[in-house]
Design a protein around this motif. Structure first.
Motif, PDB file in Angstrom:
ATOM      1  N   PRO A  80     -14.558  -9.317   4.337  1.00  0.00           N
ATOM      2  CA  PRO A  80     -13.506  -9.722   5.289  1.00  0.00           C
ATOM      3  C   PRO A  80     -12.442 -10.627   4.673  1.00  0.00           C
ATOM      4  N   MET A  81     -12.865 -11.579   3.833  1.00  0.00           N
ATOM      5  CA  MET A  81     -11.894 -12.466   3.201  1.00  0.00           C
ATOM      6  C   MET A  81     -11.036 -11.713   2.183  1.00  0.00           C
ATOM      7  N   LEU A  82     -11.649 -10.758   1.488  1.00  0.00           N
ATOM      8  CA  LEU A  82     -10.902  -9.944   0.541  1.00  0.00           C
ATOM      9  C   LEU A  82      -9.858  -9.115   1.275  1.00  0.00           C
ATOM     10  N   ALA A  83     -10.238  -8.596   2.439  1.00  0.00           N
ATOM     11  CA  ALA A  83      -9.309  -7.779   3.228  1.00  0.00           C
ATOM     12  C   ALA A  83      -8.107  -8.587   3.679  1.00  0.00           C
ATOM     13  N   ILE A  84      -8.344  -9.787   4.181  1.00  0.00           N
ATOM     14  CA  ILE A  84      -7.218 -10.582   4.668  1.00  0.00           C
ATOM     15  C   ILE A  84      -6.318 -11.016   3.516  1.00  0.00           C
ATOM     16  N   LYS A  85      -6.894 -11.185   2.339  1.00  0.00           N
ATOM     17  CA  LYS A  85      -6.091 -11.551   1.175  1.00  0.00           C
ATOM     18  C   LYS A  85      -5.188 -10.396   0.748  1.00  0.00           C
ATOM     19  N   LEU A  86      -5.745  -9.190   0.697  1.00  0.00           N
ATOM     20  CA  LEU A  86      -4.984  -8.041   0.211  1.00  0.00           C
ATOM     21  C   LEU A  86      -4.004  -7.513   1.244  1.00  0.00           C
ATOM     22  N   LEU A  87      -4.422  -7.498   2.520  1.00  0.00           N
ATOM     23  CA  LEU A  87      -3.579  -6.908   3.550  1.00  0.00           C
ATOM     24  C   LEU A  87      -2.479  -7.842   4.032  1.00  0.00           C
ATOM     25  N   SER A  88      -2.601  -9.144   3.743  1.00  0.00           N
ATOM     26  CA  SER A  88      -1.560 -10.070   4.183  1.00  0.00           C
ATOM     27  C   SER A  88      -0.258  -9.864   3.411  1.00  0.00           C
ATOM     28  N   SER A  89      -0.364  -9.292   2.222  1.00  0.00           N
ATOM     29  CA  SER A  89       0.851  -8.994   1.445  1.00  0.00           C
ATOM     30  C   SER A  89       1.186  -7.508   1.500  1.00  0.00           C
ATOM     31  N   PHE A  90       0.198  -6.661   1.310  1.00  0.00           N
ATOM     32  CA  PHE A  90       0.346  -5.204   1.419  1.00  0.00           C
ATOM     33  C   PHE A  90       1.569  -4.718   0.649  1.00  0.00           C
ATOM     34  N   GLU A  91       1.521  -4.891  -0.665  1.00  0.00           N
ATOM     35  CA  GLU A  91       2.670  -4.574  -1.505  1.00  0.00           C
ATOM     36  C   GLU A  91       2.697  -3.131  -1.987  1.00  0.00           C
ATOM     37  N   ILE A  92       1.681  -2.319  -1.592  1.00  0.00           N
ATOM     38  CA  ILE A  92       1.644  -0.953  -2.093  1.00  0.00           C
ATOM     39  C   ILE A  92       2.615  -0.044  -1.341  1.00  0.00           C
ATOM     40  N   PHE A  93       3.254  -0.572  -0.306  1.00  0.00           N
ATOM     41  CA  PHE A  93       4.148   0.257   0.502  1.00  0.00           C
ATOM     42  C   PHE A  93       5.512  -0.411   0.593  1.00  0.00           C
ATOM     43  N   ASN A  94       6.542   0.321   0.221  1.00  0.00           N
ATOM     44  CA  ASN A  94       7.905  -0.203   0.327  1.00  0.00           C
ATOM     45  C   ASN A  94       8.502   0.229   1.660  1.00  0.00           C
ATOM     46  N   SER A  95       8.692  -0.719   2.531  1.00  0.00           N
ATOM     47  CA  SER A  95       9.157  -0.434   3.893  1.00  0.00           C
ATOM     48  C   SER A  95      10.683  -0.354   3.938  1.00  0.00           C
ATOM     49  N   LEU A  96      11.241   0.629   3.257  1.00  0.00           N
ATOM     50  CA  LEU A  96      12.690   0.817   3.314  1.00  0.00           C
ATOM     51  C   LEU A  96      13.082   1.159   4.746  1.00  0.00           C
ATOM     52  N   GLU A  97      13.940   0.348   5.342  1.00  0.00           N
ATOM     53  CA  GLU A  97      14.313   0.599   6.736  1.00  0.00           C
ATOM     54  C   GLU A  97      15.679   0.012   7.053  1.00  0.00           C
ATOM     55  N   LEU A  98      16.171   0.446   8.216  1.00  0.00           N
ATOM     56  CA  LEU A  98      17.491   0.027   8.677  1.00  0.00           C
ATOM     57  C   LEU A  98      17.351  -1.234   9.522  1.00  0.00           C
ATOM     58  N   PHE A  99      18.075  -2.272   9.139  1.00  0.00           N
ATOM     59  CA  PHE A  99      18.001  -3.533   9.866  1.00  0.00           C
ATOM     60  C   PHE A  99      19.361  -4.218   9.794  1.00  0.00           C
ATOM     61  N   GLY A 100      19.977  -4.427  10.941  1.00  0.00           N
ATOM     62  CA  GLY A 100      21.294  -5.048  10.984  1.00  0.00           C
ATOM     63  C   GLY A 100      22.375  -4.212  10.339  1.00  0.00           C
ATOM     64  N   GLY A 101      22.187  -2.867  10.334  1.00  0.00           N
ATOM     65  CA  GLY A 101      23.176  -1.978   9.748  1.00  0.00           C
ATOM     66  C   GLY A 101      23.040  -1.798   8.253  1.00  0.00           C
ATOM     67  N   LYS A 102      21.980  -2.371   7.646  1.00  0.00           N
ATOM     68  CA  LYS A 102      21.770  -2.252   6.205  1.00  0.00           C
ATOM     69  C   LYS A 102      20.373  -1.694   5.940  1.00  0.00           C
ATOM     70  N   TRP A 103      20.258  -0.920   4.862  1.00  0.00           N
ATOM     71  CA  TRP A 103      18.952  -0.424   4.438  1.00  0.00           C
ATOM     72  C   TRP A 103      18.324  -1.487   3.546  1.00  0.00           C
ATOM     73  N   ILE A 104      17.175  -2.009   3.978  1.00  0.00           N
ATOM     74  CA  ILE A 104      16.536  -3.094   3.232  1.00  0.00           C
ATOM     75  C   ILE A 104      15.164  -2.661   2.724  1.00  0.00           C
ATOM     76  N   ASN A 105      14.804  -3.150   1.543  1.00  0.00           N
ATOM     77  CA  ASN A 105      13.497  -2.894   0.958  1.00  0.00           C
ATOM     78  C   ASN A 105      12.507  -3.979   1.369  1.00  0.00           C
ATOM     79  N   ARG A 106      11.262  -3.763   0.995  1.00  0.00           N
ATOM     80  CA  ARG A 106      10.184  -4.699   1.351  1.00  0.00           C
ATOM     81  C   ARG A 106      10.505  -6.125   0.909  1.00  0.00           C
ATOM     82  N   TRP A 107      11.060  -6.269  -0.274  1.00  0.00           N
ATOM     83  CA  TRP A 107      11.320  -7.602  -0.821  1.00  0.00           C
ATOM     84  C   TRP A 107      12.626  -8.216  -0.292  1.00  0.00           C
ATOM     85  N   GLU A 108      13.329  -7.481   0.564  1.00  0.00           N
ATOM     86  CA  GLU A 108      14.592  -7.983   1.105  1.00  0.00           C
ATOM     87  C   GLU A 108      14.499  -8.382   2.576  1.00  0.00           C
TER      88      GLU A 108
END
Length: 752
Positions: A272-300
């Motif tokens: 359970p502790m390992l899961a919360i550590k890994l899933l709290s960041s979840f960097e394996i997926f880049n959530s490219l999406e539209l926000f405020g009229g701009k396409w933003i990546n996970r790190w943006e």
């Protein structure tokens, strides 16, 4: 009239009405992107408990201690083990319901069960409000949640965020009761916590927050109790008894998490502790999406992502509730327990602040913190209850109730008008869903695809001994396939877009993240129908122009361009002309497109191909150079340029500068395939990959080239790349047995 003043009876009546309405509505909603993966995950867990296989306990952790990248087969079976990092309780319940109890249909059953969790969420949110502010506050909470469009939508087909929110509110109710009953909480209060906390964490590991809440609230309560009186021996005894019971619930709740979580069986203490550590960041997926009229990546993702979504994605009564809650700041204006309300505010603010400061990967409409919305609604309901209790002039109360009523009517109207697209509700603050179009994500989960399929089945009748072939490119195919196969005469197909092997294609606005220019010129060319909410398109049904008369297709396209002359539509017109072998017209359309936008590499590439078909080698070479200057990674353009150079009898040295490998240039697709087989026999697998890629650049519909590419990757033990290549081969030629064998080799190694 007396009965209508009994708010407990009204609460019960509303609960019954909602309890009937939600399951009935659940049959109207489509499948979302993640549902098939969760559906298969539930089957995997059930198979584990039935002793059929151990797939559910495979480790989702790689050799470096990181979460494995997601990998699914064509049926969305998890072949990487990444899904095992989730508890999957809800999916297990659905798998049991599908196997033994419900018979509506596989996904109809899931939506039915999902709606029951929505009911659980609404009722326990109301009970939390009742506990703090009385039955009228509970009734207000029921109403506010029942007319929250996104809550209703998620109650139908969200397999993780909504079920977790339901258990979150259930546990908050019993935590508040536990703290209230100190120093001697009753069995009917602490036993539900011992069971409820692990069940919540078994859906989302964020349920561990509930353990923190319980410890923190108990300590705060004892601090208040002991501060107000002289401590006696009895107080000390009660203190240690209640603290011991609290730790028992927390420890038991933690270890019971593994009960329905097969992977956690491998180590109930650390998983359970390992899961919360890994899933709290979840960097394996880049959530490219539209926000405020701009396409933003996970790190943006900006820090205000969640607060803004709470303001724009939910009705105006939230803003009204936040405003009126300011009355709680002055004790003289508050007739409801400020201490209890403070605890409730904490359960709303803490997870949001944690996510913001931790810079977690939050995307879509911030649905990952959906569980924070019900406490906010309860806070608003308590604020409204407080206003109604205040001793004020009648006209003030009438004005307030009128304003509140207006904020309630608006989301009700939206839901009635746009059902079953409640998931794309936006606040009037930004002009509703129409104001959000091209600025924010709308139907990011593809729930509207079902409506597109059903429109085709209603409006396009197959001819005798014929089948209507429907293509859906973006995301999980099941959200279209499940409904296509419900009616004879219609077939779901996997094929390339530039082929004639499909009749209609469903194009979602969300897939414009890969081609943003298409969103600017929406709808796509050859659209025959759009699924809309208000005036905003969610997806389009596109007819394949390749199976139509050239003059009709080009005539309609020119008519559209006359009213909407965008660079992308000119580019699309050029592509149609190229397909119909009208190369001069293709060149003309490309030039018009370039005049409007010069830095679109695809237009230059198409222009180069058209010049090549006319034997204008100098012009093709120049167009290729333009395309490569914009996008140097376009290998097929480089190949075309080499071919043009060879045709001009350019020197070998010039060709070598341009080409990327030692492959001979200017061969046909079949010749490159033969060359790849030669490299295979010589065990030159890297060169084989280059040859296969060149073959594909010449003939993108070559299943043999993709199969050979898979063989090369298998030989290099690049199993994920091999899987992708073979799946493309089978999409082009489903009965390709050699490709099936190669795919099985890759899948077997991925399962290890």
């Amino acid at each position: 009239m007396k009965w209508f003043s009994d708010y407990k009876k009204i609460f019960i009546l509303l609960s019954v009405i909602i309890g009937i309405t939600l399951p009935v509505l659940s049959f109207d909603f489509g499948i979302t992107e993640d549902e098939q993966a969760h559906n298969q995950h539930g089957k995997s867990i059930l198979n584990f408990f039935l002793g059929e296989n151990n797939d559910a306990i495979r480790s989702p952790i790689d050799s470096t201690g990181k979460l494995l990248n997601s990998a699914f087969d064509s049926q969305m079976n998890d072949i990487s083990g990444e899904m095992n990092m989730y508890g999957g309780l809800f999916d297990l319940i659905c798998a049991i319901a599908n196997k033994y109890f419900l018979h509506f249909g596989e996904f109809e059953n899931r939506h039915f069960v999902n709606s029951l969790f929505g009911l659980l969420l609404i009722i326990f949110s109301g009970l939390v409000a009742q506990f703090i502010g009385g039955w009228r506050a509970g009734v207000i909470t029921l109403l506010l949640l029942a007319i929250s469009p996104r809550i209703i939508a998620y109650s139908m087909n969200n397999p993780k965020d909504l079920p977790f929110a339901a258990f979150y509110m259930l546990n908050l109710f019993f935590i508040f009761r536990f703290v209230q009953e100190l120093p001697r909480p009753s069995l009917k209060t602490w036993l539900p916590l011992l069971i409820g906390i692990p069940l919540a964490a078994d859906i989302r590991i964020s349920g561990l927050l509930l353990i923190i809440y319980l410890l923190l609230f108990v300590c705060a309560r004892w601090g208040v109790l002991l501060f107000k009186k002289i401590i006696s021996k009895k107080d000390i005894k009660d203190f240690f008894r209640s603290i011991g019971l609290t730790f028992l619930i927390c420890a038991g709740g933690y270890f019971f998490i593994s009960a329905f979580w097969p992977f956690a069986h491998t180590n109930p203490l650390t998983v359970p502790m390992l899961a919360i550590k890994l899933l709290s960041s979840f960097e394996i997926f880049n959530s490219l999406e539209l926000f405020g009229g701009k396409w933003i990546n996970r790190w943006e993702i900006p820090w205000y992502f969640i607060p803004k979504w709470l303001m724009i994605g939910y009705p105006l009564f939230i803003l009204l509730g936040i405003t009126t809650s300011l009355f709680f700041l002055r004790k003289s204006f508050s007739s409801i327990s400020r201490k209890k309300n403070l605890l409730l505010v904490f359960t709303f603010l803490f997870p949001i602040c944690f996510v913001i400061f931790n810079k977690s990967n939050i995307y879509d409409d911030a649905r990952h913190v959906l569980f924070a919305y019900p406490p906010l609604v309860v806070c608003c309901a308590l604020s409204f209850e407080n206003i109604l209790r205040m001793r004020v002039k009648n006209y003030f109360r009438i004005i307030f109730i009128s304003i509140l009523g207006l904020t309630l009517i608006e989301p009700i109207y939206f839901m009635v008008k746009n059902h079953p697209n409640e998931n794309v509700y936006f606040s009037p603050l930004i002009g509703g869903v129409d104001g959000a179009f091209k600025k924010y994500e709308t139907d990011f989960w593809g729930s509207s695809v079902r409506q597109a399929v059903e429109w085709i089945q209603k409006n396009v009748t197959p001819k005798q001994d014929d089948t209507i072939r429907i293509r859906n490119w973006y995301g999980d195919q099941m959200k279209a396939k499940y409904y296509i196969r419900k009616k004879t005469g219609y077939k779901h197909v996997l094929c390339m877009e530039d082929s004639r092997e499909w009749d209609y294609e469903i194009v979602q606005t969300v897939e414009c993240k890969y081609t943003p220019e298409m969103l600017e010129s929406w709808p796509p060319p050859n659209t025959v129908y759009e699924v809309k909410a208000d005036n905003t398109p969610l997806c389009a049904v596109v007819e394949n122009f390749r199976n139509k008369n050239a003059d009709d297709v080009l005539g309609k396209m020119n008519e559209r361009i006359n009213t909407q002359p965008t660079f992308y539509l000119y580019y699309s017109l050029a592509g149609m002309n190229y397909y119909f072998k009208k190369y001069a017209e293709c060149i003309d359309a490309c030039q018009k497109s370039i005049a409007l936008k010069q830095n679109y590499a695809n237009t230059w590439s198409l222009l180069a191909s058209a010049y090549g078909m006319l034997g204008k080698w100098d012009e093709e070479i120049e167009a290729c150079k333009k395309a490569l200057a914009i996008n140097p990674n376009m290998d097929f353009v480089r190949s075309n340029m080499n071919f043009a150079l060879l045709q001009k009898n350019k020197s070998t040295s010039e060709t070598i500068i341009i080409k990327q490998s030692n492959l001979p240039q200017g061969l046909t697709a079949d010749e490159y395939i033969n060359l790849s087989l030669k490299f295979y026999n010589e065990k030159k697998f890297e060169a084989m990959i280059d040859a296969c890629r060149m073959a594909i650049s010449k003939n993108p519909s070559s299943a043999i080239a993709y199969n050979n590419l898979c063989s090369a990757y298998n030989s290099l033990e690049k199993w994920n790349e091999a899987k992708d290549a073979c799946e493309m081969a089978l999409a082009l030629q489903p009965d390709f047995n050699l490709a099936k064998n190669n795919l099985n080799v890759a899948l077997q190694h991925l399962k290890k």
